[in-house]
Design a protein around this motif. Structure first.
Motif, PDB file in Angstrom:
ATOM      1  N   ASN A 521       0.843  -1.196   0.000  1.00 12.48           N
ATOM      2  CA  ASN A 521       0.000   0.000   0.000  1.00 12.48           C
ATOM      3  C   ASN A 521       0.877   1.243   0.000  1.00 12.48           C
ATOM      4  N   VAL A 522       0.535   2.195  -0.865  1.00 11.37           N
ATOM      5  CA  VAL A 522       1.248   3.477  -0.940  1.00 11.37           C
ATOM      6  C   VAL A 522       0.246   4.588  -0.659  1.00 11.37           C
ATOM      7  N   ARG A 523       0.588   5.458   0.290  1.00 11.81           N
ATOM      8  CA  ARG A 523      -0.303   6.534   0.697  1.00 11.81           C
ATOM      9  C   ARG A 523       0.461   7.853   0.767  1.00 11.81           C
ATOM     10  N   ARG A 547       0.299  17.458  -2.440  1.00 12.08           N
ATOM     11  CA  ARG A 547       1.105  18.452  -1.727  1.00 12.08           C
ATOM     12  C   ARG A 547       2.316  17.778  -1.091  1.00 12.08           C
ATOM     13  N   ARG A 548       3.210  18.593  -0.613  1.00 11.44           N
ATOM     14  CA  ARG A 548       4.414  18.101   0.027  1.00 11.44           C
ATOM     15  C   ARG A 548       4.059  17.306   1.285  1.00 11.44           C
ATOM     16  N   GLY A 549       5.013  16.497   1.747  1.00  9.81           N
ATOM     17  CA  GLY A 549       4.770  15.698   2.945  1.00  9.81           C
ATOM     18  C   GLY A 549       5.494  14.363   2.858  1.00  9.81           C
ATOM     19  N   THR A 550       4.859  13.333   3.333  1.00  8.24           N
ATOM     20  CA  THR A 550       5.478  12.004   3.382  1.00  8.24           C
ATOM     21  C   THR A 550       4.667  11.017   2.567  1.00  8.24           C
ATOM     22  N   LEU A 551       5.356  10.282   1.735  1.00  7.91           N
ATOM     23  CA  LEU A 551       4.741   9.163   1.029  1.00  7.91           C
ATOM     24  C   LEU A 551       5.072   7.905   1.817  1.00  7.91           C
ATOM     25  N   ARG A 552       4.038   7.218   2.288  1.00  9.31           N
ATOM     26  CA  ARG A 552       4.232   6.067   3.162  1.00  9.31           C
ATOM     27  C   ARG A 552       3.952   4.772   2.405  1.00  9.31           C
ATOM     28  N   VAL A 553       4.856   3.838   2.608  1.00  4.76           N
ATOM     29  CA  VAL A 553       4.726   2.507   2.013  1.00  4.76           C
ATOM     30  C   VAL A 553       4.499   1.512   3.144  1.00  4.76           C
TER      31      VAL A 553
END
Length: 591
Positions: A521-523, A547-553
């Motif tokens: 899962n990618v969020r 928008r900027r921030g963190t892409l979580r796997v």
């Protein structure tokens, strides 16, 4: 009578047929597994346990051990057939383990039959009088020429043992499981061992320390008391453990201790402490009273953990391996495997017994009960290969905890010779190791038959599409599990910017090997994607974060695998002028 050798049978569906007349008209019953090779032994040598190192399998026998190279599983090569007994079949059960360090390979072998001396030119003592029992240590660096190093005597011998790696201290420890069945004496033998039921009985295990640089100095360094409850078969002082399985990363041991199952904290490996006592009336009650026609022998016999450390399975060797416990009218709770949830382990949550009744042949019973097993290290399912003596091998899919089912099996019903037929299955051990199933089969019962070869060590292929997705090990010892199957995810690709299409390449590994068919899962802001890993353990994503921030796997936990996570930073969007903005404006190319 000749046993069929190294033949391949493509059992893609349930098969029942007769072997050629020269084989005595045995009936082969099989489904879902293919026999690749058979390496028969000769009576009266019985077979016992197996251990693995690289492409070699170490085969325990009641006379010593064998070593095979199975680089070609269809034609394994015998490297040695080592005998450590003056009397064939008289060197004890011979369960074994192996360890390699510093270019040296050591083999450890259990001895649970009193011997006249520790060295290998020995014989059993007359009338099972007290003598040497314990653990043999061999150097098998040159498999064609094993060298006996030392015999370490232990009280009541060593029915089985468990290897605990302790590389930080350049040693291995051996937990020795035994019980006072024979050779009873409160007076130490010349080798220093005793075996008694008086007083506290044999309420302990022995712990052997083997310094890897000087294995000849191996010795017993502790005999921790266990405070076991109940006396086996109602005999005062008859206590002890049959098998102990350790999971090193969990610092936990599962003890199958005749009258009870226990979990032990092994944070201090030389001082294990019982942390949980398990309760199973189907085993406890009959294990603590004398066997009789109305109360068959039963015992806590063996244990193994799932590779995610969530469950533990115990086996009940009802009948002690010599009784018929799989007849059509035997209850499903007798001689079964039982699964416990480690988060609340006291009582089992399910059980499994082979659904194929073992019928009498020519008025001779078929010995059948749960025996030895291990879980396949593959993600997404709990699959348990198991051995059942005359019931052969059964591969159990236990993914649905409430309703385990038989996924595959291999069994050979005896012919006209009945229980003395050497070609029938009498499967002692079944293990999964590196894409293959290995069995060690004693053949005819009793083992001292003069009817020729017995089945011996056999190699099978499990006919499942996920077979080659299971993870491989560099070694596997009975009753020793080292690492949890914990995944590791990595995310690669060019820097990710908000409001700009990009790619993220995710790899998922366990023990450095691909995890196939698991969900990733990618969020991120405006991104919710899920994919399944391919045959290389990879998944590719096209992302366009708002928008900027963190892409979580995130890789969720599944049966037999602990989940994992990773992340990447999403950089600010580029303004029309090429600089990083706060998220407003047009997306441009970096200068």
């Amino acid at each position: 009578m000749q046993v069929l050798r190294r033949f391949v049978l493509p059992f893609s569906a349930a098969v029942l047929f007769l072997l050629p007349p020269s084989a005595g008209a045995q009936t082969v019953i099989s489904s879902g597994m293919t026999l690749l090779s058979s390496s028969p032994t000769q009576a009266p040598v019985r077979m016992s346990d197996l251990a693995f190192l690289g492409n070699r399998v170490y085969v325990g026998t009641y006379s010593g051990f064998k070593i095979y190279d199975f680089t070609n599983p269809a034609a394994p090569q015998l490297l040695t057939n080592f005998v450590c007994a003056g009397t064939a079949g008289g060197a004890g059960q011979g369960d074994l383990s192996v360890w390699q360090a510093g270019g040296r390979t050591l083999l450890f072998r259990s001895v649970d039959t009193p011997q006249t001396k520790a060295e290998c030119d020995r014989t059993p003592t007359p009338s099972a009088a007290p003598g040497f029992e314990g653990v043999d240590i061999f150097d098998v660096t040159n498999p064609a020429a094993p060298v006996w190093i030392k015999g370490v005597a232990t009280d009541c011998g060593s029915h089985t043992h468990t290897l605990l790696p302790d590389t930080a201290n350049n040693r291995v420890l051996l937990y020795v499981s035994s019980y006072p069945a024979s050779g009873l004496s409160a007076t130490p033998t010349p080798f220093g061992n005793t075996c008694q039921r008086t007083g506290e009985g044999h309420d302990k295990i022995s712990i052997i320390e083997v310094p890897l640089l000087s294995p000849a100095t191996a010795r017993v360094i502790a005999e921790p008391k266990l405070n076991l409850t109940g006396d086996f078969i109602g005999t005062a002082g008859f206590k002890g453990c049959h098998d102990i399985t350790v999971f090193m990363e969990l610092r936990l041991a599962a003890g199958a201790c005749l009258t009870e199952g226990v979990l032990m904290d092994i944070s201090n490996p030389v001082a294990p402490v019982i942390s949980q006592r398990l309760v199973n009336p189907a085993i406890d009650t009959c294990a603590r009273v004398a066997a009789s026609p109305g109360n068959p022998l039963c015992l806590w016999h063996s244990a193994t953990f799932t590779w995610d450390g969530r469950y533990v399975v115990f086996g009940d060797e009802s009948g002690g391996g010599g009784g018929s416990e799989c007849a059509a009218d035997d209850p499903a709770t007798r001689g079964a495997f039982w699964i416990h949830r480690l988060s609340s382990p006291t009582s089992p949550i399910g059980s499994f017994k082979i659904p194929r009744p073992q019928t009498a042949v020519n008025a001779n019973y078929q010995n059948c009960t749960a025996h030895i097993m291990n879980f396949v290290p593959v993600n997404g399912r709990y699959v348990l290969p198991t051995s059942w003596y005359s019931g052969g091998t059964s591969v159990v899919d236990w993914t649905n905890l409430a309703t385990p089912r038989e996924l595959a099996y291999f069994e050979v019903e005896p012919g006209a010779l009945g229980s003395a037929d050497p070609a029938q299955t009498n499967t002692w051990t079944t293990y999964w190791y590196n894409d293959l199933l290995f069995t060690n089969d004693g053949g005819a019962t009793p083992a001292a038959t003069t009817n020729g070869g017995q089945r011996g060590m056999e190699i099978f292929r499990l006919d499942q599409p996920w077979r080659t997705s299971a993870w491989n090990f560099t070694r596997f010892n009975p009753q020793t599990q080292e690492n949890l199957m914990r995944c590791r995810a990595t995310a690669h690709g060019a820097p990710i910017r908000a409001r700009r299409p990009g790619r993220v390449h995710v790899q998922v590994r366990v023990l450095g090997q691909a995890v196939v068919g698991t969900t990733v899962n990618v969020r991120a802001s405006g991104v919710r994607l899920s994919k399944t890993t391919n045959a290389a353990g990879e998944a590719m994503f096209r992302v366009n974060a708002a928008r900027r921030g963190t892409l979580r796997v995130n890789v969720p936990a599944v049966p037999n695998m602990i989940g994992c996570q990773t992340s990447r930073q999403v950089r600010p969007a580029l303004t029309a002028g090429g600089g990083a903005g706060g998220g407003a404006g047009l997306t441009g190319r970096p200068s």
